[in-house]
Design an enzyme around this catalytic site. Structure first.
Site, PDB file in Angstrom:
ATOM      1  N   HIS A 368      49.662  40.785  38.545  1.00  0.00           N
ATOM      2  CA  HIS A 368      50.903  40.082  38.850  1.00  0.00           C
ATOM      3  C   HIS A 368      50.703  38.834  39.700  1.00  0.00           C
ATOM      4  CE1 HIS A 368      52.807  43.630  37.121  1.00  0.00           C
ATOM      5  NE2 HIS A 368      53.682  42.722  36.750  1.00  0.00           N
ATOM      6  N   ASN A 633      51.727  43.631  28.228  1.00  0.00           N
ATOM      7  CA  ASN A 633      50.741  43.788  29.315  1.00  0.00           C
ATOM      8  C   ASN A 633      50.486  45.268  29.570  1.00  0.00           C
ATOM      9  OD1 ASN A 633      51.063  41.043  29.605  1.00  0.00           O
ATOM     10  ND2 ASN A 633      52.474  41.210  31.325  1.00  0.00           N
ATOM     11  N   ARG A 644      44.757  46.987  33.331  1.00  0.00           N
ATOM     12  CA  ARG A 644      44.964  45.541  33.176  1.00  0.00           C
ATOM     13  C   ARG A 644      44.453  44.749  34.374  1.00  0.00           C
ATOM     14  NH1 ARG A 644      51.607  45.135  33.580  1.00  0.00           N
ATOM     15  NH2 ARG A 644      51.421  43.015  34.344  1.00  0.00           N
ATOM     16  N   CYS A 681      57.531  40.240  25.387  1.00  0.00           N
ATOM     17  CA  CYS A 681      57.614  39.534  26.669  1.00  0.00           C
ATOM     18  C   CYS A 681      56.353  39.649  27.507  1.00  0.00           C
ATOM     19  CB  CYS A 681      58.834  39.982  27.458  1.00  0.00           C
ATOM     20  SG  CYS A 681      58.717  41.660  28.062  1.00  0.00           S
TER      21      CYS A 681
END
Ligand code: PEP
Ligand code: MG
Length: 754
Positions: A368, A633, A644, A681
């Site tokens: 993030h 993601n 991730r 998205c």
């Protein structure tokens, strides 16, 4: 030569007297050489300092020819002095001239000297010079001598810190530019080009005072700092402060063990006893540890060295009262921040008008912090090994966030190249801007909707600038992450209202709180989790703390009264969870209506699809949902069982591979069957090659970062989808690990004139 005949304490006291004297810096340095030579009964004592990034220069000598001072220069790695600098460790040679690295510099007159002991002079963890003693006889140096010379070298580092030594020289020499530029390679996390001044996120500690006359006070300071350090580690481990989630538990365990280790404290205390300050003693013991660990063959121990360096640095920060990050410091206008790793909340603490780029030693493009950097338009390059150890605070840096390269102290040609890159990039960005009001339509007439991934108020400006058709994913958690307390309904409602105002009628899809994992919030206590990405996060927290979700929905209803409201839930794993979330929403809608408040003009409720289990409930889910938003993601990390955020796995599995594409096709097909709109998205949709491939599988809506809208739109407008589609679908039966190369070729074939 006999072993040291004076206690180190006495030697240090004399050293201090010379250093505090009034003569010129050169004269004092010369006196120090004499003192050391006498004290250690050596015929020669010389000191070399680094002038430019890789050249060591003789600054003073007792015993060698004086005319060699400022004349004899050696590159890093050249000769035995260069070898010591390069190794960063003390080296002793009974017959130096027999060593393969030995290089005779005739101007020094050192041919008569056979044995040699040299130690690196370190400052803030970096080699800044070499201190060496020599004897005519072929002799061995004992451990106490090596230690004593190291301690003296530490104190000499103060000379460098004072800067006096270099001042007179610099006045007489025209050179101001470092002779070499250093270049590091990493991976692009957020595209861009930036030039500016290096700032360390967690400042390195430079010990400025090495000697103390009051060991009792120094030992008290040490005890307090060790207690503070242990408390800090406990706090990180309690996971209350999850922004440090990137730090492995294993490392923290080692930290804790060491911080409480009596042996460590005893050694530091003993060094204090020789006349050092607490911080100088920590540095000295760490240097000893480093030397021991570097000489071991055990790769595990060698890897731990960095952790122990970090721990010693932390302890010194406590000793010197510098515990915070650079976010609270007065930053230069063009700050280039360097960090091991950081969380998104830490990045958000920086003044964005000054922060131009971030260089991370670790990290992953899907973390993030990288997503936030892209949203903020801050260039970010990650996985840059070595840079943080190399850089000097205040150094000029160029970050090429298009190629993933970083340059320190760039020479004029590189600066010029950078300016040219900037010019080219401006042209490219201008070509994207020119598309802003054009449709995202393929050559064969298929229209695509490009939406924005947002989470901050400033994203709304980017939405208009980029020409996005709306916000496909609004990450509401960012507002919570930057707040020390739980944002109240009123302030949430004001924030969402402002977002809708700024959207000027374009659709916005709000995702309810997706906290946990790598998105910590300070007001919610959480226990440490072994697998936070699979743990207590997103909708799971909302179900266990329903007030959080209820207040958020309440705020969203207030903000959107009389307007369109689109809501979706994160991390839904089963249809029953979606039903439960919808029930909570419905209760709030009823409550809102009962209170006589205006309801939204329309209310659409959807779900993120990011947990693979939901794929086997599509027939039950799709009739209940207004839309689906594929969060690639998370979906990819769960699909491939591939964290991730783990840099070691970064790039290991490709979304452009048959299994992933088949799954994504299945989702698109199901959504079409039920006539439910589907958006992708995740970050992958922001890469033109992935967006086009997903179009071939049936996707028509993408929510991506603002910087991706232009490139993706340009690629769409060049594509002949029908031809491309046929070929992509044929690829799905292949067993290659990745289909990227084949897809790339098709992209060339069916883009442009095709
Ligand atoms: C995703 O998982 O793809 C997604 C869009 O959500 P986030 O990146 O915020 O987890
Ligand atoms: Mg997600």
């Amino acid at each position: 030569m006999t072993p040291i005949n004076n206690a180190p304490r006495l030697l240090l006291r004399r050293l201090q007297m010379i250093m505090a004297g009034t003569g010129s810096a050169d004269d004092r340095l010369q006196d120090i050489m004499q003192l050391i030579a006498n004290n250690m009964v050596c015929e020669v004592c010389s000191v070399y300092f680094i002038r430019s990034s890789d050249v060591l220069e003789l600054f003073a000598t007792e015993g060698l020819q004086r005319q060699a001072i400022h004349q004899t220069r050696l590159k890093f790695g050249e000769g035995l002095v260069g070898f010591i600098a390069l190794s960063g460790r003390p080296q002793a040679f009974a017959d130096a001239q027999e060593h393969p690295k030995f290089v005779l510099r005739p101007e020094t007159g050192e041919e008569d000297y056979h044995s040699m002991l040299g130690v690196p002079i370190m400052r803030a963890g970096k080699v800044v010079g070499v201190l060496a003693v020599q004897n005519k006889s072929k002799r061995f140096y004992i451990a106490e001598e090596i230690e004593a010379l190291q301690t003296v070298a530490m104190v000499l580092a103060e000379f460098v810190a004072g800067g006096e030594l270099f001042e007179s020289l610099e006045q007489s020499e025209e050179t101001s530019e470092r002779s070499t530029t250093t270049r590091f390679e990493g991976q692009v996390f957020a595209e861009g080009l930036a030039e500016g001044t290096a700032v360390l996120h967690e400042p390195k500690i430079e010990v400025l005072r090495h000697l103390s006359k009051n060991p009792t006070r120094q030992k008290r300071r040490l005890t307090k700092a060790l207690n503070d350090l242990t408390a800090q580690i406990d706090q990180i481990m309690s996971a209350e402060d999850l922004k440090h989630h990137g730090e492995h538990r294993e490392i923290l365990d080692v930290y804790k063990l060491f911080a409480k280790d009596k042996g460590w404290k005893k050694k530091i205390s003993a060094a204090i006893g020789t006349g050092l300050t607490a911080e100088a003693a920590v540095e000295k013991i760490q240097t000893d540890n480093r030397n021991r660990m570097l000489s071991t063959e055990d790769p595990y121990l060698r890897e731990r060295l960095h952790d122990l360096d970090d721990l010693a640095n932390r302890l010194n920060r406590h000793l010197m009262g510098k515990v915070g990050t650079a976010a609270s410091a007065d930053l230069p206008d063009n700050t280039i921040l360097l960090a091991q790793n950081m969380g998104p909340a830490e990045l958000l603490e920086y003044d964005r008008t000054k922060l131009k780029a971030v260089i991370l030693k670790e990290g992953s493009p899907l973390a993030h912090v990288a997503i936030v950097a892209r949203a903020l338009g801050i260039t970010m390059v990650g996985q840059v090994k070595g840079a943080i150890d190399h850089v000097e605070e205040g150094e000029q840096v160029i970050v090429n966030g298009l190629e993933g390269t970083v340059y320190f102290s760039p020479q004029s040609e590189i600066l010029q190249g950078y300016q040219e890159n900037i010019a080219q990039r401006s042209e490219l960005l201008a070509s994207y801007d020119a598309l802003k009001d054009k449709r995202a339509i393929t050559k064969d007439g298929v229209e695509i909707e490009l939406l924005l991934n947002a989470g901050l108020a400033i994203d709304m400006e980017s939405m208009h600038k980029s020409g996005a058709k709306g916000v496909g994913l609004f990450r509401t958690e960012f507002q919570f992450m930057v707040s020390d307390t739980l944002p109240r309904v009123k302030s949430q409602a004001e924030f969402y209202g402002a977002i809708l105002d700024e959207a000027s009628g374009k659709p916005v899809t709000f995702r309810t709180l997706d906290i946990g994992g790598d998105k910590p919030v300070s007001f919610l206590k959480r226990e440490a989790e072994v697998n936070p990405a699979l743990g207590w996060r997103a909708i799971r927290i909302s179900f266990d703390r329903p007030a959080l979700l209820r207040y958020q929905i309440r705020a969203l209803l207030i903000a959107s009264s009389g307007r369109d409201l689109n809501i979706m839930f994160p991390m839904i794993a089963t249809v029953s969870e979606f039903i439960m979330a919808k029930e909570i929403l419905q209760k709030e809608v009823d409550r809102h209506a009962k209170a006589g408040r205006t309801l939204p003009k329309t209310l659409k409720v959807g779900t993120m699809l990011e947990v693979p289990s939901l794929l086997w409930q599509m027939d039950e889910l799709l009739p209940l949902t207004d839309f689906i938003s594929v969060g690639s993601n998370d979906l990819m990390q769960f699909f491939f069982a591939c964290d991730r955020e783990n840099p070691k796995l970064n790039g290991r599995y490709d979304i452009l591979s048959a299994p992933a594409l088949k799954m994504l096709k299945l989702i698109a097909d199901k959504c079409h069957e039920y006539d439910v709109p589907v958006t992708l998205c995740g970050e992958a949709g922001g890469q033109p090659i992935t967006a086009l491939t997903l179009m071939a599988l049936g996707y028509r809506r993408f929510s991506i970062s603002s910087s991706s809208i232009g490139p993706v739109k340009m690629a769409i407008r060049r594509l002949n989808l029908k031809k491309f589609e046929k070929n992509i679908n044929l690829l799905l039966s292949r067993s290659d690990h990745s289909l990227r190369n084949q897809i790339q070729l098709y992209m060339q074939d069916y883009s442009g004139n095709g």
